[in-house]
Design a protein around this motif. Structure first.
Motif, PDB file in Angstrom:
ATOM      1  N   ARG A 430      31.128  -4.642  19.590  1.00 29.43           N
ATOM      2  CA  ARG A 430      30.799  -5.576  18.506  1.00 29.43           C
ATOM      3  C   ARG A 430      29.674  -6.517  18.903  1.00 29.43           C
ATOM      4  O   ARG A 430      29.603  -7.650  18.460  1.00 29.43           O
ATOM      5  CB  ARG A 430      32.059  -6.315  18.080  1.00 29.43           C
ATOM      6  N   GLU A 433      27.304  -8.191  16.181  1.00 28.13           N
ATOM      7  CA  GLU A 433      27.767  -9.405  15.510  1.00 28.13           C
ATOM      8  C   GLU A 433      27.393 -10.648  16.307  1.00 28.13           C
ATOM      9  O   GLU A 433      27.009 -11.665  15.746  1.00 28.13           O
ATOM     10  CB  GLU A 433      29.279  -9.343  15.302  1.00 28.13           C
ATOM     11  N   VAL A 466      36.315 -16.297  15.108  1.00 24.05           N
ATOM     12  CA  VAL A 466      36.164 -14.920  14.645  1.00 24.05           C
ATOM     13  C   VAL A 466      36.659 -14.027  15.770  1.00 24.05           C
ATOM     14  O   VAL A 466      36.046 -13.964  16.838  1.00 24.05           O
ATOM     15  CB  VAL A 466      34.687 -14.603  14.318  1.00 24.05           C
TER      16      VAL A 466
ATOM     17  N   ALA B  95      35.939 -14.632   4.587  1.00 28.12           N
ATOM     18  CA  ALA B  95      37.121 -13.779   4.733  1.00 28.12           C
ATOM     19  C   ALA B  95      37.105 -12.698   3.659  1.00 28.12           C
ATOM     20  O   ALA B  95      37.436 -11.531   3.919  1.00 28.12           O
ATOM     21  CB  ALA B  95      38.384 -14.629   4.635  1.00 28.12           C
ATOM     22  N   HIS B  98      34.662  -9.964   4.454  1.00 31.05           N
ATOM     23  CA  HIS B  98      35.179  -9.008   5.434  1.00 31.05           C
ATOM     24  C   HIS B  98      36.126  -8.012   4.785  1.00 31.05           C
ATOM     25  O   HIS B  98      36.140  -6.835   5.141  1.00 31.05           O
ATOM     26  CB  HIS B  98      35.870  -9.750   6.591  1.00 31.05           C
ATOM     27  N   ARG B  99      36.893  -8.489   3.785  1.00 32.17           N
ATOM     28  CA  ARG B  99      37.800  -7.554   3.095  1.00 32.17           C
ATOM     29  C   ARG B  99      36.987  -6.532   2.309  1.00 32.17           C
ATOM     30  O   ARG B  99      37.310  -5.343   2.290  1.00 32.17           O
ATOM     31  CB  ARG B  99      38.733  -8.332   2.156  1.00 32.17           C
ATOM     32  N   LEU B 101      33.964  -5.528   2.987  1.00 35.72           N
ATOM     33  CA  LEU B 101      33.313  -4.615   3.931  1.00 35.72           C
ATOM     34  C   LEU B 101      34.312  -3.624   4.513  1.00 35.72           C
ATOM     35  O   LEU B 101      33.942  -2.531   4.934  1.00 35.72           O
ATOM     36  CB  LEU B 101      32.639  -5.411   5.051  1.00 35.72           C
ATOM     37  N   ALA B 102      35.580  -4.037   4.539  1.00 39.42           N
ATOM     38  CA  ALA B 102      36.611  -3.123   5.042  1.00 39.42           C
ATOM     39  C   ALA B 102      36.988  -2.090   3.983  1.00 39.42           C
ATOM     40  O   ALA B 102      37.823  -1.225   4.242  1.00 39.42           O
ATOM     41  CB  ALA B 102      37.839  -3.917   5.476  1.00 39.42           C
ATOM     42  N   SER B 126      27.609 -13.118  11.380  1.00 37.14           N
ATOM     43  CA  SER B 126      28.331 -12.061  12.086  1.00 37.14           C
ATOM     44  C   SER B 126      28.621 -10.867  11.166  1.00 37.14           C
ATOM     45  O   SER B 126      28.914  -9.779  11.640  1.00 37.14           O
ATOM     46  CB  SER B 126      29.628 -12.601  12.692  1.00 37.14           C
ATOM     47  N   ALA B 127      28.522 -11.059   9.843  1.00 34.81           N
ATOM     48  CA  ALA B 127      28.751  -9.948   8.915  1.00 34.81           C
ATOM     49  C   ALA B 127      27.469  -9.172   8.646  1.00 34.81           C
ATOM     50  O   ALA B 127      27.489  -8.117   8.008  1.00 34.81           O
ATOM     51  CB  ALA B 127      29.318 -10.475   7.598  1.00 34.81           C
TER      52      ALA B 127
END
Lengths: 468, 283
Positions: A430, A433, A466, B95, B98-99, B101-102, B126-127
């Protein structure tokens, strides 16, 4: 002024008839060397069949006991046996042996403190009509609570049987390691996984599971890269050190001996750990990692004490809480990463405080409101060095650093700041990121440091964690 | 000798000592004599068995090396990314991203990005890799991601070439930036039509994709009405699965829009058409 007890009085101090019988067996003059007494204490070396002599001392003012045998029960049979020998007038007046002198002097200081403050360290046991205060204050201030004599004895017998099996297993391991060095690391049998599996299996039989896992990890290094001889010698040397140390724990400082016991697989009962003096603090859950060892998933949760109002505190207190799941079963996350819990932590014995159990939770976990302080690379490496100095066989240590991801070449990356750099473990998937979040500027990361490098576990964006 | 000199000398002799020990261990002490310890590393009495003596000496080196590990020298870091003054979107939005993207309701991803741009915030960096990787085979989505991410996307592609992100596609070419589905002209009537399809027993599983598309094309302020109506429907075995599916989607989208609405910065430089997107349907 000390009054010599009668043999009956000594036996009444035993937690049960079986323990009394064991003490009688130990009270054999031929088993003792350099036994002596003065007005405050009795001491001697008990010649154990299978180990280094145990150093035993009894403070007559308590009475209180000290013994280097693996038994965790107090009084152990050696302490009672010595006292019995004294009661039977088989012990002569002598100058104190150095270990006895040191311990009795420590006791002088502790007794004064106890008398004035009435600390709860003294555990009173009423037994057979005699009031005997059995105090178990070890160097670290841990206290063993009273238990029921029968369960205690059975538990003790199991423990000693296990210690003996481990001793034999460690002996075998050391022979095997020495033979490898004698025959040469280039010998073909070293490249045969079956050789290692056999050794690991023998260690499992000997209930040295922790070492068996180490052996298996060394096996995976054989032939892996050009420098594998060095890596294997490094690990074999550590196995040699542990197997020798585990058979000589009576000669080691107490905390180091405890650390050796844990590293070789001697388990410590949760009750014993929870009976220790806790560290109460607001603990921030810094990260969580999982590894699969044999058929068990091991989950490490890293906590760090928050020093409220003491931002300049340079020494961080880390604690590692372990949880286990049988193969295929996920281990549930008990303490969510990024949360703070105000709780009592009880330390496992060891050369450094590291593994801990969460005891009383004063305040349920709440999300952190402030970002954790990341140290410099140099400080983090120095802290890891100190930990390694305390327990050289340590495999992982936690860090929280504020640094910038920087390319090392060949797809490897490192974390760098003005004080230095540390590599990120190969295969950390990762990375993108971290690089994206950093944008070429420092980010705060918590993770595990090992010989492979730094394994990032948690990226902190402000107070938000995170998980990686 | 000064402390620094002693340290330097010990480090040199440690390297020599270790090299000698490894060389002997590889061949084996049966065939190769153990050389005497290097200067300063004669730490404990030599064991008569050369194999044990070798291991004893190796332990000293290994323990010293582990405890004395130093950090490597500082490394050159990538050039800093261009400054982005936008605040990161709120944690709830991150959050939800991220869901998405999942793979959860990922047909709403374009709308999430548009909401993010409209609120004057930026996605969590980070995404960004996941968003860019998703755009590798969908140029129109890639354009939208780069529009929302700004200069950091180009910076990341250069800083981390191993990620395999292509250079930004040229705007104005044949590729058009992805947009969320066009809004239906009359959301009230559409809600009524969706509910009616259940009453008429037309809301079969086969019809679900079309119904889903209607749900993501509604004006967001009508979602609450749709959720209430769907929840109030009598139980029907045949359409139960479709109803659950639509309810989940509507609730997810409703929450997604509200999260951005709740957090929209007041000093945003990007104008937000609050009436159009967030108006009260009952007002």
């Amino acid at each position: 002024m000390t009054v010599r007890p009668t043999p009956e009085q000594v036996l009444s101090l035993a937690p049960g008839t079986a323990a009394a019988a064991a003490a009688v067996a130990v009270a054999d003059q031929a088993s003792w060397s350099a036994a002596g007494h003065d007005e405050h204490g009795v001491w001697g070396r008990y010649l154990a069949a299978a180990a280094e002599p145990y150093e035993v001392a009894v403070d007559l003012r308590g009475p209180a006991y000290r013994c280097t045998c693996p038994s965790r029960r107090l009084p152990c049979k050696h302490g009672l046996g010595l006292l019995l020998l004294f009661a039977q007038q088989h012990v002569v007046v002598a100058n104190r042996l150095p270990f006895a002198d040191e311990w009795l002097r420590q006791r002088d200081v502790t007794s004064v403190a106890e008398d004035s403050a009435g600390t709860p360290d003294a555990v009173a046991q009423r037994d057979g009509g005699h009031d005997a205060v059995v105090t178990h204050v070890r160097a670290t201030g841990r206290v063993t609570p009273p238990r029921t004599p029968v369960a205690d004895l059975q538990r003790e017998q199991r423990r000693l049987a296990r210690a003996e099996r481990m001793r034999v297993g460690l002996s075998e391991l050391d022979h095997w390691v020495t033979d490898r060095v004698r025959a040469g690391l280039a010998a073909p049998e070293l490249a045969d996984p079956a050789t290692w599996d056999l050794v690991a299996a023998r260690l499992v039989d000997a209930q040295c599971g922790a070492l068996a896992n180490r052996v298996k990890r060394v096996a995976t290094a054989v032939g892996q890269h050009t420098g594998w001889h060095e890596e294997v010698l490094d690990e074999l040397a550590m196995l040699h050190a542990l197997s020798v140390a585990a058979r000589r724990t009576s000669m080691l400082p107490e905390t180091l001996a405890d650390g050796v016991h844990v590293a070789t697989g001697l388990t410590v009962a949760k009750d014993d750990v929870l009976a220790g003096v806790p560290s109460t603090a607001a603990w921030l859950v810094m990260g969580e990692s999982r590894t699969r060892e044999d058929r068990i998933t091991v989950q490490r949760t890293w906590l760090r004490a928050q020093h409220d109002g003491m931002p300049d505190t340079s020494v961080d207190t880390w604690a590692m809480v372990l949880a286990f799941g049988a193969f295929g079963n996920e281990v549930a996350t008990e303490y969510p990463v990024g949360h703070v819990l105000h709780a009592d932590l009880h330390w496992y014995p060891g050369g450094i405080p590291l593994r801990a159990l969460v005891g009383h939770i004063h305040c349920a976990a709440v999300p952190a409101t402030t970002a954790p302080r990341g140290s410099s690379i140099d400080d983090a490496i120095a802290a890891a060095g100190w930990a390694s100095a305390g327990e050289p066989w340590l495999e992982r240590w936690a860090m929280c650093v504020t640094a910038t991801p920087a390319p090392l070449g060949n797809g490897r990356w490192a974390l760098s700041d003005s004080t230095g750099s540390i590599p990120i473990v190969p295969g950390f998937w990762r990375l993108a990121e971290l690089v994206a979040e950093s944008g070429g500027s420092p980010i705060t990361l918590a993770g595990e440091w090992s010989v492979d490098g730094f394994l990032p576990l948690t990226l902190w964006v402000g107070a938000m964690a995170v998980a990686l | 000798m000064s402390a620094t000199e002693i340290h330097a000398s010990l480090c040199t002799s440690a390297a020599d000592e270790w090299t000698a020990l490894v060389a002997t261990a590889v061949v084996g002490t049966d065939r190769h004599p153990l050389p005497p310890a290097a200067l300063g590393w004669d730490v404990w009495g030599a064991h008569p068995d050369p194999a044990v003596a070798l291991l004893d000496r190796a332990v000293a080196i290994v323990a010293a090396r582990r405890a004395g590990t130093l950090a490597a020298p500082p490394l050159p870091t990538p050039p800093p990314a261009p400054t982005d003054h936008r605040p990161a979107c709120p944690p709830a939005c991150i959050a939800r991203l991220h869901r998405l993207l999942a793979g959860e309701h990922d047909e709403l991803l374009a709308e999430w990005l548009q909401l993010c741009a409209e609120s004057g915030t930026r996605p969590a960096w980070s995404a960004l890799p996941a968003l860019l990787l998703r755009g590798r085979r969908k140029p129109e989505f890639d354009l939208l991601v780069r529009h929302v991410a700004g200069a950091r996307a180009t910076w990341l592609a250069e800083a981390l070439p191993e990620l395999g992100i292509r250079p930004a596609p040229k705007a104005g070419g044949s590729v058009v930036m992805m947009q969320p589905p066009a809004r239906v002209p009359d959301s009230g009537a559409t809600v009524a039509a969706i509910v009616l399809s259940f009453h008429e027993r037309a809301a079969t599983w086969a019809a679900a994709p079309q119904l889903r598309h209607l749900v993501i094309s509604l004006e967001p302020r009508w979602l609450a009405a749709l959720i209430a109506d769907l929840a109030g429907l009598p139980f029907d075995d045949q359409s139960q699965r479709t109803r659950t599916e639509l309810l989940r989607l509507a609730e997810f989208r409703d929450a997604m829009v509200r999260e951005f609405h709740a957090s929209a910065p007041t000093d945003s430089t990007v104008p937000i058409d609050g009436e159009r997107v967030y108006g009260d349907p009952h007002g």
